[in-house]
Design an enzyme around this catalytic site. Structure first.
Site, PDB file in Angstrom:
ATOM      1  N   ARG A  54     106.027  64.809-103.587  1.00  0.00           N
ATOM      2  CA  ARG A  54     106.422  64.497-104.951  1.00  0.00           C
ATOM      3  C   ARG A  54     105.252  64.262-105.900  1.00  0.00           C
ATOM      4  O   ARG A  54     105.213  64.796-107.001  1.00  0.00           O
ATOM      5  CB  ARG A  54     107.295  63.232-105.018  1.00  0.00           C
ATOM      6  CG  ARG A  54     108.757  63.451-104.836  1.00  0.00           C
ATOM      7  CD  ARG A  54     109.325  62.282-104.083  1.00  0.00           C
ATOM      8  NE  ARG A  54     108.694  62.242-102.778  1.00  0.00           N
ATOM      9  CZ  ARG A  54     109.118  62.965-101.737  1.00  0.00           C
ATOM     10  NH1 ARG A  54     110.177  63.687-101.847  1.00  0.00           N
ATOM     11  NH2 ARG A  54     108.461  62.942-100.578  1.00  0.00           N
ATOM     12  N   THR A  55     104.330  63.411-105.496  1.00  0.00           N
ATOM     13  CA  THR A  55     103.300  62.994-106.449  1.00  0.00           C
ATOM     14  C   THR A  55     102.415  64.183-106.833  1.00  0.00           C
ATOM     15  O   THR A  55     102.189  64.443-108.022  1.00  0.00           O
ATOM     16  CB  THR A  55     102.458  61.848-105.854  1.00  0.00           C
ATOM     17  OG1 THR A  55     103.344  60.879-105.323  1.00  0.00           O
ATOM     18  CG2 THR A  55     101.569  61.211-106.899  1.00  0.00           C
ATOM     19  N   LYS A  83      82.522  67.275 -94.046  1.00  0.00           N
ATOM     20  CA  LYS A  83      81.092  67.401 -93.721  1.00  0.00           C
ATOM     21  C   LYS A  83      80.363  66.089 -93.949  1.00  0.00           C
ATOM     22  O   LYS A  83      79.155  65.996 -93.809  1.00  0.00           O
ATOM     23  CB  LYS A  83      80.454  68.473 -94.604  1.00  0.00           C
ATOM     24  CG  LYS A  83      81.071  69.846 -94.473  1.00  0.00           C
ATOM     25  CD  LYS A  83      80.384  70.793 -95.460  1.00  0.00           C
ATOM     26  CE  LYS A  83      81.269  71.971 -95.804  1.00  0.00           C
ATOM     27  NZ  LYS A  83      80.848  72.607 -97.064  1.00  0.00           N
ATOM     28  N   ARG A 104      94.606  60.662-104.252  1.00  0.00           N
ATOM     29  CA  ARG A 104      95.284  59.825-103.248  1.00  0.00           C
ATOM     30  C   ARG A 104      94.355  59.685-102.050  1.00  0.00           C
ATOM     31  O   ARG A 104      93.735  60.664-101.622  1.00  0.00           O
ATOM     32  CB  ARG A 104      96.606  60.455-102.820  1.00  0.00           C
ATOM     33  CG  ARG A 104      97.220  59.744-101.625  1.00  0.00           C
ATOM     34  CD  ARG A 104      98.595  60.254-101.305  1.00  0.00           C
ATOM     35  NE  ARG A 104      99.567  59.818-102.291  1.00  0.00           N
ATOM     36  CZ  ARG A 104     100.877  60.023-102.182  1.00  0.00           C
ATOM     37  NH1 ARG A 104     101.365  60.663-101.131  1.00  0.00           N
ATOM     38  NH2 ARG A 104     101.706  59.592-103.110  1.00  0.00           N
ATOM     39  N   HIS A 132     100.305  52.207-106.251  1.00  0.00           N
ATOM     40  CA  HIS A 132     100.766  53.569-106.574  1.00  0.00           C
ATOM     41  C   HIS A 132     101.353  53.481-107.986  1.00  0.00           C
ATOM     42  O   HIS A 132     102.566  53.533-108.185  1.00  0.00           O
ATOM     43  CB  HIS A 132     101.825  53.989-105.546  1.00  0.00           C
ATOM     44  CG  HIS A 132     102.195  55.444-105.563  1.00  0.00           C
ATOM     45  ND1 HIS A 132     101.871  56.311-106.582  1.00  0.00           N
ATOM     46  CD2 HIS A 132     102.883  56.194-104.644  1.00  0.00           C
ATOM     47  CE1 HIS A 132     102.342  57.519-106.306  1.00  0.00           C
ATOM     48  NE2 HIS A 132     102.956  57.472-105.130  1.00  0.00           N
TER      49      HIS A 132
END
Ligand code: CP
Length: 314
Positions: A54-55, A83, A104, A132
């Site tokens: 969703r986000t 890396k 995120r 959030h």
């Protein structure tokens, strides 16, 4: 003005600024062409070090509906993080390519750190079990739409209240509205952290109770915010298996609730809401996910300086 600002946690926005975003989101939803193409030439970098449906998709859809474009990665394995590149250097790079960063991370505090190294606005799309904020904007907009106003409500949070960042952000944001009451429903091991309960709610003078029994309290709720038990945050699979089905909202439990209670869930759901509940008019979680795209359009247009809060064009 939100132009150029970061959004790390809900407290970064005043109540007036949030209200402005909700008004703008509703205008975007109801007026077909409003702000369409207003972000032409702008780029959004989506840096997702953790999975999302969703986000990420709603942010990308939001940017594209505003006429802008998107770049980024959906999992860290395809970035130079594998890396050993630091978050600070990754963000420095992304901010030299894009006009806004949405990120995120599984690490609490990652978005705050990113905001210190970015030359463009950083929007926190979830940092570990911490915050959030754009889910909170989505949740508040949904409550405002379906309950007409945000104050004076008894809100129940049910499930994984320990690791659920959406719960932490929403409880904190709701504590700023008048005459709120909250009920935290969880197994003992997944209780709401003290910094939210005794800390934020205590200081704000918001009355709250804690219980393990959903059926006992569901009849008094105006909003029920269900959450999934967050498998990815458990150290031990056995604990997850023991706790994952602690609460399953089904038609029998819904029969005990008020006729105008609304059921929210940030999604994804696993087992905690039976599919049979989806047909109940009080089930609002899919509407909620849709509203998320409109409020993210409002936020992007605002931090990019296309529109002032409330919708007036800059
Ligand atoms: N609500 C939410 O954050 O969903 P995703 O994990 O799918 O983005």
């Amino acid at each position: 003005m939100l132009k150029g600002r970061h959004l790390v946690e809900p407290g970064d926005l005043s109540l007036g600024e949030m209200e402005g975003l909700f008004t703008l989101a509703e205008k975007i939803e109801t007026e077909d062409d409003y702000l369409r193409e207003s972000c032409r030439g702008k780029l959004l970098a989506a840096l997702f070090f953790e999975p999302s449906t969703r986000t990420r998709l709603s942010f990308e859809a939001a940017m594209m509906r505003l006429g802008g474009s998107c770049l980024g990665f959906a999992e860290p394995g395809s970035s130079s993080a594998v890396k050993g590149e630091s978050l600070a250097d990754t963000v420095r790079m992304a901010s030299s390519y894009a006009d806004v960063i949405v990120m995120r991370s599984p690490k609490e505090g990652a978005a705050l750190l990113a905001s210190r190294y970015s030359a463009v606005p950083v929007i926190n799309a979830g940092d570990g079990g911490h915050h959030h904020p754009t889910q909170t904007l989505t949740d508040l907009l949904t409550i405002r739409r379906l309950r007409r106003s945000i104050g004076g409500l008894n809100v129940g949070f049910c499930g994984d209240l320990k690791f659920g960042r959406t719960v932490h952000s929403l409880a904190k944001a709701l504590s700023r509205y008048p005459d709120m009451r909250m009920v935290f429903i969880s197994p003992e091991e997944l209780r709401i952290p003290d910094y939210i309960g005794g800390g934020i709610l205590g200081k704000a003078g918001v009355p709250y109770t804690e219980t393990g029994d959903l059926e006992k309290v569901i009849g008094g709720l105006d909003v029920l915010y269900m959450t999934r038990v967050q498998r990815e945050r458990f150290f031990n699979e056995e604990d997850y298996i023991r706790l994952k089905d602690s609460y399953i909202l089904n038609t029998e439990k819904m029969a005990l609730a008020k006729k105008d209670m609304i059921v929210l869930h940030p999604l994804p759901r696993v087992n905690e809401i039976a599919v049979e509940v989806d047909d109940d008019p009080r089930a609002a979680y899919f509407k909620q996910a849709k509203y998320g795209m409109f409020v993210r359009m409002a936020l992007l247009a605002s931090v990019l300086g296309i529109t002032g809060v409330g919708g007036s064009l800059c």
